[in-house]
Every structure is written in structure tokens, then in C-alpha cells.
Motif scaffolding. Structure first.
Motif, PDB file in Angstrom:
ATOM      1  N   THR B 132       0.847  -1.181   0.000  1.00  0.00           N
ATOM      2  CA  THR B 132       0.000   0.000   0.000  1.00  0.00           C
ATOM      3  C   THR B 132       0.892   1.245   0.000  1.00  0.00           C
ATOM      4  O   THR B 132       1.746   1.389   0.871  1.00  0.00           O
ATOM      5  N   VAL B 133       0.695   2.089  -0.981  1.00  0.00           N
ATOM      6  CA  VAL B 133       1.484   3.320  -1.081  1.00  0.00           C
ATOM      7  C   VAL B 133       0.534   4.488  -0.865  1.00  0.00           C
ATOM      8  O   VAL B 133      -0.445   4.631  -1.590  1.00  0.00           O
ATOM      9  N   ARG B 134       0.805   5.292   0.165  1.00  0.00           N
ATOM     10  CA  ARG B 134       0.012   6.504   0.389  1.00  0.00           C
ATOM     11  C   ARG B 134       0.898   7.694   0.039  1.00  0.00           C
ATOM     12  O   ARG B 134       1.797   8.051   0.787  1.00  0.00           O
ATOM     13  N   SER B 135       0.618   8.277  -1.138  1.00  0.00           N
ATOM     14  CA  SER B 135       1.454   9.358  -1.652  1.00  0.00           C
ATOM     15  C   SER B 135       0.885  10.691  -1.181  1.00  0.00           C
ATOM     16  O   SER B 135      -0.243  11.046  -1.513  1.00  0.00           O
ATOM     17  N   ILE B 136       1.664  11.433  -0.383  1.00  0.00           N
ATOM     18  CA  ILE B 136       1.204  12.699   0.185  1.00  0.00           C
ATOM     19  C   ILE B 136       1.623  13.834  -0.745  1.00  0.00           C
ATOM     20  O   ILE B 136       2.730  13.827  -1.283  1.00  0.00           O
ATOM     21  N   GLY B 137       0.724  14.800  -0.911  1.00  0.00           N
ATOM     22  CA  GLY B 137       1.001  15.929  -1.788  1.00  0.00           C
ATOM     23  C   GLY B 137       2.020  16.883  -1.185  1.00  0.00           C
ATOM     24  O   GLY B 137       2.413  16.750  -0.026  1.00  0.00           O
ATOM     25  N   PRO B 138       2.461  17.883  -1.959  1.00  0.00           N
ATOM     26  CA  PRO B 138       3.503  18.805  -1.492  1.00  0.00           C
ATOM     27  C   PRO B 138       3.076  19.624  -0.275  1.00  0.00           C
ATOM     28  O   PRO B 138       3.923  20.059   0.497  1.00  0.00           O
ATOM     29  N   LEU B 139       1.793  19.827  -0.086  1.00  0.00           N
ATOM     30  CA  LEU B 139       1.348  20.609   1.070  1.00  0.00           C
ATOM     31  C   LEU B 139       1.259  19.756   2.333  1.00  0.00           C
ATOM     32  O   LEU B 139       1.094  20.284   3.428  1.00  0.00           O
ATOM     33  N   GLY B 140       1.300  18.491   2.170  1.00  0.00           N
ATOM     34  CA  GLY B 140       1.227  17.606   3.334  1.00  0.00           C
ATOM     35  C   GLY B 140      -0.151  17.570   3.955  1.00  0.00           C
ATOM     36  O   GLY B 140      -0.301  17.334   5.152  1.00  0.00           O
ATOM     37  N   ILE B 141      -1.178  17.848   3.171  1.00  0.00           N
ATOM     38  CA  ILE B 141      -2.543  17.875   3.717  1.00  0.00           C
ATOM     39  C   ILE B 141      -3.305  16.606   3.351  1.00  0.00           C
ATOM     40  O   ILE B 141      -4.012  16.038   4.172  1.00  0.00           O
ATOM     41  N   ALA B 142      -3.157  16.192   2.121  1.00  0.00           N
ATOM     42  CA  ALA B 142      -3.922  15.040   1.660  1.00  0.00           C
ATOM     43  C   ALA B 142      -3.053  14.193   0.745  1.00  0.00           C
ATOM     44  O   ALA B 142      -1.992  14.640   0.293  1.00  0.00           O
ATOM     45  N   GLY B 143      -3.490  12.980   0.508  1.00  0.00           N
ATOM     46  CA  GLY B 143      -2.688  12.102  -0.335  1.00  0.00           C
ATOM     47  C   GLY B 143      -3.543  11.086  -1.040  1.00  0.00           C
ATOM     48  O   GLY B 143      -4.723  10.895  -0.718  1.00  0.00           O
ATOM     49  N   ARG B 144      -2.933  10.442  -2.031  1.00  0.00           N
ATOM     50  CA  ARG B 144      -3.633   9.391  -2.765  1.00  0.00           C
ATOM     51  C   ARG B 144      -3.069   8.064  -2.319  1.00  0.00           C
ATOM     52  O   ARG B 144      -1.875   7.920  -2.120  1.00  0.00           O
ATOM     53  N   GLN B 145      -3.955   7.106  -2.191  1.00  0.00           N
ATOM     54  CA  GLN B 145      -3.519   5.811  -1.674  1.00  0.00           C
ATOM     55  C   GLN B 145      -3.908   4.717  -2.634  1.00  0.00           C
ATOM     56  O   GLN B 145      -4.975   4.742  -3.236  1.00  0.00           O
ATOM     57  N   ARG B 146      -3.034   3.743  -2.754  1.00  0.00           N
ATOM     58  CA  ARG B 146      -3.287   2.680  -3.701  1.00  0.00           C
ATOM     59  C   ARG B 146      -2.598   1.423  -3.182  1.00  0.00           C
ATOM     60  O   ARG B 146      -1.502   1.500  -2.656  1.00  0.00           O
ATOM     61  N   THR B 147      -3.261   0.283  -3.299  1.00  0.00           N
ATOM     62  CA  THR B 147      -2.615  -0.972  -2.933  1.00  0.00           C
ATOM     63  C   THR B 147      -2.171  -1.674  -4.207  1.00  0.00           C
ATOM     64  O   THR B 147      -2.988  -1.973  -5.073  1.00  0.00           O
ATOM     65  N   LEU B 148      -0.874  -1.882  -4.315  1.00  0.00           N
ATOM     66  CA  LEU B 148      -0.295  -2.489  -5.512  1.00  0.00           C
ATOM     67  C   LEU B 148       0.067  -3.928  -5.210  1.00  0.00           C
ATOM     68  O   LEU B 148       0.265  -4.309  -4.061  1.00  0.00           O
ATOM     69  N   SER B 149       0.160  -4.673  -6.257  1.00  0.00           N
ATOM     70  CA  SER B 149       0.480  -6.083  -6.073  1.00  0.00           C
ATOM     71  C   SER B 149       1.961  -6.310  -6.335  1.00  0.00           C
ATOM     72  O   SER B 149       2.502  -5.853  -7.339  1.00  0.00           O
ATOM     73  N   ALA B 150       2.630  -6.974  -5.420  1.00  0.00           N
ATOM     74  CA  ALA B 150       4.043  -7.315  -5.594  1.00  0.00           C
ATOM     75  C   ALA B 150       4.236  -8.702  -5.016  1.00  0.00           C
ATOM     76  O   ALA B 150       4.665  -8.865  -3.881  1.00  0.00           O
ATOM     77  N   PRO B 151       3.867  -9.722  -5.785  1.00  0.00           N
ATOM     78  CA  PRO B 151       3.830 -11.063  -5.221  1.00  0.00           C
ATOM     79  C   PRO B 151       5.202 -11.569  -4.808  1.00  0.00           C
ATOM     80  O   PRO B 151       6.200 -11.299  -5.489  1.00  0.00           O
ATOM     81  N   TRP B 152       5.240 -12.296  -3.719  1.00  0.00           N
ATOM     82  CA  TRP B 152       6.452 -12.928  -3.232  1.00  0.00           C
ATOM     83  C   TRP B 152       6.022 -13.977  -2.232  1.00  0.00           C
ATOM     84  O   TRP B 152       5.079 -13.752  -1.481  1.00  0.00           O
ATOM     85  N   THR B 153       6.645 -15.093  -2.253  1.00  0.00           N
ATOM     86  CA  THR B 153       6.294 -16.145  -1.311  1.00  0.00           C
ATOM     87  C   THR B 153       7.534 -16.590  -0.559  1.00  0.00           C
ATOM     88  O   THR B 153       8.579 -16.818  -1.169  1.00  0.00           O
TER      89      THR B 153
END
Lengths: 378, 433
Positions: B132-153
Motif C-alpha cells: 500500500t502506497v500513500r502518496s502525500i502531496g507537497p502541502l502535506g494535507i492530503a494524499g492518494r492511496q493505492r494498494t499495488l500487487s508485488a507477489p512474493w512467497t
């Protein structure tokens, strides 16, 4: 594991639970409110089916003529002036202002007052005085020439008692006055009742109450005035006293709390599911069996198990085959421990009524005895 | 989308501003809330898109239970904006992955490596759940979040605690290896070599023909036959799920099976493996001489006890169906459960014992033995009696199996692995393999 779902699907999945809950609550609420009807309540309330209401009387009156239920003096004035033969019924007259009383009295219509204030008496029946009271609902006899009252005979008219001026009719006398007074003023007459009790749903069926009420209110148009409490005017409410800034701040506070909730509540990615292993102790079966023995007090089985355990542990040590006969085992054990064979036999194999399974103490004694023997055999 | 503490702080500042604004309150409310909304939208728009981050992994793929593994996650930022984010590398709870979240800054076009440490508490495969990557904007107020797949066992292998017994058992095995002639000549032993007689050797093992050819007295030595076949069968049915101590019976059985396999591999025997409840859960066929431990451990790692009653008929069929009709030692690791064995296995034993040598190994529960010794009051006696009864049933099954010519190893978790190894060595010494 699960691929990250699209945002829309996730939002829908998160929202549909609460949504279904809200919709079903609203549906249930609407359905429940459809089924129930609420009635106004209060003394002499024409719509109330409660004991102190007068719905029964009003329903009867509606069979004969028209009944207009009004809540203010303006409405009453309007209703009376629109009708020819009308009777004004007035209760709770303390809620009316003196001007309103004057206006109503000026209509020149027959009026029935129920336990009026002194101010109303002054206006509607000048010269009448309150001179005493009896217990509410006391039955009284008419004893007067008023046809309405004479026809109705006895009625539960006990209440305030009045003394009428000369020239008016007084009925239902009691010790210090009369419970019903009719005073003529111009072409209209005012009937004063000392109590509303005979008119209520509870008392209408008793004695001549119904007849009296119907006689008194016999007209094409009955105007039933039960004034609402007067409203206060010209006062500032609490809300208006709060400064405007503070009044608006809940809106901002709501937004701030929403942001706070979003900040603290937003999860870093979905929860990770994991199938958990079964946790069951291998000793579950013997423990369950132990509880079963205990709950059924299965001393015979417990004793048998203890004996079998002892024999299976000890017999090989005595140089005997596992399937040796009880006699051989008893003899071999007796030789080592020095016990009497008969006693040993009962101890190791029991008897028809087993003395070692008689009660818990006997079972404890059996276990101790077996432990002692295995100690000796070691 | 996500907001930060700063956004909440702005919200509360707006509340204060509105509260002191007097008659301007409606205007101030609209402006303050609108401003916050605009700032949030601006920050969201300016934040680097987490969706476009590229992830790759490297690191450990196997470890033994109880060890730690490290897995590296490389986050590359192909966008034109710098990424300021919080990253969570999610693993199942039992993998005990740490750290939970990590703050990351990746400038435009660069990469950064994050390290996750796993200390799994359970055997089996631990699969990475998503990043899960939560990317915060330059103002540090809000951000976009996305869960990416990176398989590993990461495969968590059985711990093989009984490894410590291996050197001792191997030296016992070597004693049999025919370096001395005191060894009994038996059915299962084969000729090894000739050597000079030393005082103490059995005179019966003197090879007179060889002695006649040379100067000294020569004796023959024998060694146990090599290249025997062993099939280890692991019962993964419901009885394997029961916990002895804090570990399922299955794991104790695996530990014992691994020691036996290691020992047999060194002794030159071929080891096959089969895990069975109602169907074959895992199977390893020996591909030649030498130790199979690696493959065995791999096969055992994902096994879990199934909550089903084992099917002994199917199990016997699977054993008989394995390749080769040669006689072999079948080691069945199961529970000596009277009900399950008497109804299931015992009637089908003759089919198995007529062709193979069967050994049944079972982990006994020390808790039951302790329970049987409880005294002091009727309550304790009921428990003791129930435990006695269980022990009695176990003794009965053991005796019944022995009567049918089955070797039985029944020991508590501490001793099951060495006991099984000893039983194997004894069979080898007696040449019964």
C-alpha cells in the motif's frame, strides 16, 4: 492472495452494509407509523378517547347536528356567526384574554360554560357567585323547572356550586348552592356547569348525564371551543441569544471532525486474511471423558479404569502373562504385599456390590490402596 | 484518498476562526471550509500517482521456522514528480513482518529499496498480500492511496529440531557398517570385505580359502544391506491436528520423519515420502541414493492437518500402489487412536504386512500420563480414571499391532524422533529390512 479491488467496488462494498441498515430502519419506521393513530389528550378534549376526553359526547352530537371544534376565540366567532341556531360550548376559559371573553359574550348566542373563571362569570352570567363546592361527580337531583334538567333527572353534577341572581334558573341544588345555573342575558342564555365530569367518556353512560349533556347542547350547530394555551410573543429565544459566530461553528466543527475521522480512520491498505490453524489439545478426549464421569458420578467406571491401569502396569512385573486368571494374579500380589487374598480380590477385581464405588471417599481410598500396592511391588 | 493530521488541524483552526468572527460568521464559514476543500484538492492533484510506481522484490525465499528472513522491496518512481509516501508492505499476521509502515521519499526517476523482516510463527507458505502506497502531496494535507500487487512467497520449512540427535545416531549406524566382524551375519547383511584377523574377532568368520592363499589369517566382514527402500507415510487427518504441548502432533511427526530420512539417506537407503488423509497431500519419490532431506522438507512445509477422518483403505492402496513391488519398510506416523485404528487400519493390515514391513510411530501425550497420576479428591480421581482408560486403550492397540507383526514406536514428543531412529537402526542391525 486477493488482488487490490478497484476503488468504486471497494467503496460500494464498504457502504452497502450501512446503506441497507438505514433503508430498512426507515422502512420499518414508516410501516410502524402507518399502523398507529395518535389522539390528542386532555380534559374535555373532543377528539380524545381517554376517560377524561369527550369523544363519545361529540360523536353523539354529530349524529344530531353539526359540531365545530375550534381552538381559538377568533375561530369560534367565525363559526358562530356563520350558523343560525348555535350553541357555544366553552371550557378551559382561563386560557382566553378578557377582550376575547367580551367578544364571545357579545355574539349573543346560547353558551354553556364549564367551571368558568370568575372573570367569565362576570361577563357571561353577571350576578352569579361561586358559593361552595362538593366532591366532583356527586350525584344530584334537578329539583327545578328547567325542562332540560327535569327530563334528564339525576346527574353526576357535583363540583363548584353557584348562587344565581333573581330571575334565573338554578338546578341540582346542594348544601351551599346549585350545580347548574341558567342566566338570561338579552335573547341568549348562559348555562353554567360546576363540573365537566358528566360530559367525559368515563361518566357519560352513568345516570342522566348523557341526556343532560345532549339537552343542553341541542342545536343545529355546536361550537365546541377548547382554547389552546396562549403563545408568548415578543421574547427572544435561547438560539437568538447565542452569538452568531458560535451559532455557525458547529458546521465548521462537523467538517473538522470529519477530517479528523478520515485522518485517523483511513486504513493503510486492506486487512490481510489468514486461515487460522485448529487449536485443539490432544488430551481433549480424556478430559471430556473425565468431565462426563464427574457429572454422572460414574464411580464404578472410574474404579474399573483405575484397577485396569494398575493391573496392566503390575502384572508383567510379576512374571505373569497379561491374560492370567484373577486367582493367579491375586495370589502373586498377595505373596509380594502380604495382604489377605480375599481382601485383595475385592480390591483388584471388585465385588457384586462394589464397596469401593459406594461413594467418593471409597473411590479415593481405592486409589490410595492401589498406589500403596504398586509402591510395594516396585 | 487520505488526509493527514494537518487537514484536521486546519479544520479546527476554521472552527476557532468561525467562533470569533461575530456577524461575519456565514461568510467566514464558507471561505474557511471552501479553502480547506481547495487545498485538499490541490494537494491530491499535485501528489505523485501511487498507481504508476513500479515494484520489484528480491530476498529470501525459504527459511526454517524460528529463523528470520529479509525481503527487499524496490520502489521505482517513473513519474516526473517526487514521491513522498508512507509504504506498508503487508504480510499475513503470522509472518510477523516489520516494520509495519515506512516513510519513503523517492525523487522523480529514482528508486529506493525497503527492507521487510519476517519472523514467521507458522510453518507453510507466507505470501505477500500487497504493497500500500500513500502518496502525500507537497502541502502535506492530503494524499492518494493505492494498494499495488508485488507477489512474493516465503516458504517456512519445518524446524527439524531433532537434527541434534543426528550425529549420535549416525555413529551408532557406523558401528554396524561392518568395520568389525562382531556383527551378526543375518538375512539382510551382505559381504563387505576381507581384512586381517585381529585378536577378538569371531573365529567363525575366518575365510579359510583366503587365509590359505596368503600369509596371515583373513576374516570376512559383513555390513548391513544397503539400498533398501523406506516409505514414510504421514497421516494428516484429524488426529494429527491435536496439540501435544503447544505443537500439533503433525509437526512432531514431521520432526521424527526428517531424522529418520536423514539417517536412512546416510545409510544408503532410498526414502520415499507420502502424506495422506483422504487423498495424497504430498509425495516425494527418491530419485537415487543419498539424502532427500531438502526435497522432503519442501514437501512438508505447506502441509496442515485436515479436519477429516483419515481413510485407511485409501492409504493402504496408495502405499501398495507406489512404484515397485519390492519389499520395503513402511513407517506410518499416525496416532494410536483406538477407535480410528481398530475400525480403519487393523482390518486392512494383512494386505500391507504380507508384502512390506510396517512400523507405526505415534506421539504420546505427556499431559495424559500426568493426568493419570493425579490424586487428591474425587475430582482428580475422575480425571485420573479417564486418563487411565485412554492409556489402557493405547496399550491394547499397541499389543494388537505387535501381535500382527507391526513394529510400534510410541514415545512422547521429546523422544519420538530418537526412538524412531533407534527402531530403524535395530531393524537394520537385525537385518530385517
Amino acid at each position: 492472495m486477493n488482488a487490490p479491488a478497484s476503488d468504486a467496488a471497494r467503496v460500494w462494498r464498504a457502504l452497502r452494509g450501512p446503506l441497507v441498515l438505514v433503508v430498512s430502519l426507515v422502512t420499518v419506521g414508516v410501516l410502524l407509523s402507518l399502523g398507529s393513530e395518535t389522539f390528542p389528550e386532555g380534559h374535555l378534549e373532543p377528539e380524545s378517547p381517554a376517560p377524561e376526553g369527550t369523544r363519545a359526547l361529540v360523536t353523539l352530537l354529530r349524529e344530531e347536528g353539526d359540531v365545530a371544534v375550534v381552538r381559538s376565540s377568533e375561530a369560534a366567532t367565525e363559526a358562530v356567526s356563520g350558523a343560525g341556531d348555535a350553541v357555544l360550548f366553552l371550557s378551559l376559559d382561563h386560557r382566553l384574554l378578557p377582550e376575547e371573553l367580551d367578544e364571545l359574550a357579545g355574539l349573543g348566542v346560547d353558551t354553556v360554560l364549564v367551571r368558568p373563571t370568575l372573570a367569565s362569570l362576570e361577563v357571561f352570567a353577571p350576578g352569579t357567585d361561586v358559593t361552595g363546592r362538593t366532591e366532583d361527580g356527586t350525584p344530584l337531583s334537578p329539583s327545578c323547572g328547567l325542562p332540560d334538567a327535569a327530563a334528564a333527572e339525576d346527574a353526576s353534577l357535583g363540583g363548584e356550586l353557584y348562587t344565581a341572581p333573581a330571575g334565573s334558573v338554578s338546578c341540582y341544588p346542594s348544601d351551599t348552592g346549585d350545580a347548574l345555573v341558567r342566566v338570561e342575558r338579552g335573547e341568549a342564555a348562559t348555562t353554567v356547569l360546576g363540573t365537566g365530569h358528566p360530559l367525559t367518556n368515563a361518566a357519560l353512560g352513568a345516570r342522566g348525564n348523557a341526556a343532560l349533556a345532549l339537552n343542553l347542547l341541542a342545536a343545529d350547530q355546536v361550537v365546541w371551543l377548547r382554547p389552546d394555551p396562549p403563545r408568548e410573543a415578543g421574547q427572544t429565544s435561547l438560539w437568538e441569544l447565542i452569538p452568531e459566530g458560535v451559532r455557525w461553528s458547529p458546521l465548521a466543527l462537523l467538517a473538522a471532525l470529519a477530517l479528523l475521522a478520515l485522518w485517523r480512520g483511513r486504513r493503510m491498505g486492506p486487512l490481510v486474511p489468514e486461515s487460522l490453524p485448529v487449536v485443539v489439545r490432544a488430551s481433549e478426549t480424556p478430559e471430556g471423558r473425565a468431565r462426563l464421569y464427574r457429572s454422572r458420578r460414574a464411580r464404578d467406571r472410574a474404579a474399573a479404569a483405575l484397577r485396569t491401569g494398575f493391573l496392566e502396569r503390575s502384572v508383567p512385573g510379576l512374571g505373569l502373562a497379561p491374560d492370567s486368571s484373577p486367582e493367579a494374579v491375586v495370589a502373586a500380589v498377595a505373596a509380594r504385599t502380604g495382604d489377605r487374598p480375599e481382601r485383595l480380590r475385592t480390591l483388584l477385581y471388585g465385588a457384586a456390590p462394589d464397596p469401593h464405588a459406594a461413594d467418593d471417599a471409597a473411590l479415593v481410598a481405592l486409589a490410595d490402596a492401589l498406589d500403596e500396592r504398586s509402591e510395594k511391588l516396585r | 484518498m487520505a488526509v493527514t493530521g494537518r487537514a484536521a488541524l486546519l479544520g479546527f483552526l476554521a472552527v476557532a476562526a468561525v467562533a470569533i468572527s461575530g456577524s461575519l460568521a456565514p461568510l467566514v464559514t464558507a471561505v474557511a471550509l471552501g479553502l480547506i476543500g481547495v487545498l485538499i484538492v490541490v494537494d491530491l492533484v499535485l501528489a505523485a500517482s501511487p498507481k504508476r510506481m513500479a515494484l520489484s522484490r528480491e530476498g529470501d525465499t525459504t527459511l526454517r521456522l524460528g529463523e528470520e528472513a529479509t525481503v527487499h522491496l524496490t520502489l521505482s518512481n517513473p513519474t516526473g514528480r517526487g514521491l513522498r509516501a508512507t509504504v506498508r508492505d503487508a504480510w499475513p499476521p503470522s509472518a510477523h513482518a516489520g516494520p509495519r509502515t515506512a516513510p519513503v521519499r523517492v525523487d522523480a526517476g529514482e528508486r529506493r529499496r525497503l527492507t521487510t523482516t519476517l519472523a514467521p510463527a507458522r510453518r507453510g507458505d507466507a505470501r505477500a498480500a500487497g504493497v500500500t502506497v500513500r502518496s502525500i502531496g507537497p502541502l502535506g494535507i492530503a494524499g492518494r492511496q493505492r494498494t499495488l500487487s508485488a507477489p512474493w512467497t516465503v516458504r517456512v520449512l519445518p524446524p527439524f529440531h531433532s537434527r541434534r540427535h543426528l550425529p549420535g545416531k549416525l555413529s551408532r549406524l557406523r558401528e554396524l557398517e561392518g568395520q568389525h566382524t562382531a556383527m551378526v551375519r543375518g538375512q539382510g547383511s551382505e559381504f563387505d570385505s576381507l581384512r586381517d584377523y585381529v585378536p577378538g574377532d569371531d573365529v567363525r568368520s575366518i575365510d579359510w580359502r583366503a587365509t590359505a592363499r596368503g600369509d596371515g589369517v583373513v576374516v570376512r566382514t559383513w555390513r548391513p544391506e544397503r539400498d533398501r527402500r523406506i516409505l514414510i507415510v504421514l497421516d494428516t487427518g484429524r488426529t494429527a491436528a491435536g496439540r501435544v504441548g503447544d505443537t500439533p502432533r503433525l509437526d512432531h511427526a514431521m520432526d521424527a520423519a526428517l531424522l529418520l530420512a536423514a539417517l536412512a539417506g546416510r545409510a544408503g537407503d532410498r526414502v520415499d515420502f507420502l502424506a495422506y488423509d483422504r487423498r495424497i497431500r504430498a509425495q516425494v519419490r527418491s530419485s537415487g541414493k543419498g539424502t532427500q532431506i531438502g526435497r522432503l522438507v519442501e514437501a512438508m512445509a505447506p502441509l496442515e492437518a485436515e479436519l477429516v477422518e483419515s481413510d485407511p483403505a485409501g492409504m493402504v492402496g496408495a502405499v501398495l500402489g507406489t512404484q515397485g513391488r519390492a519389499r520395503r519398510l513402511v513407517v506410518l506416523l499416525t496416532d494410536l487412536n483406538a477407535a480410528a485404528l481398530e475400525e480403519g487400519l487393523l482390518p486392512r493390515l494383512p494386505a500391507l504386512t504380507s508384502r512390506h514391513l510396517l512400523m507405526v510411530a505415534s506421539v504420546s501425550d505427556p499431559a495424559v500420563t500426568e493426568m493419570a497420576a493425579e490424586r487428591g479428591g474425587a475430582e482428580a480421581l475422575y480425571r485420573a480414571a479417564a486418563a487411565e482408560r485412554t492409556l489402557g486403550e493405547r496399550r491394547r492397540v499397541r499389543a494388537e499391532l505387535r501381535r500382527l507383526g507391526v513394529e510400534v514406536v510410541d514415545a512422547d514428543p521429546e523422544h519420538i524422533a530418537p526412538a524412531l531412529a533407534d527402531a530403524y537402526i535395530n531393524l537394520k542391525a537385525q537385518g530385517r529390512l
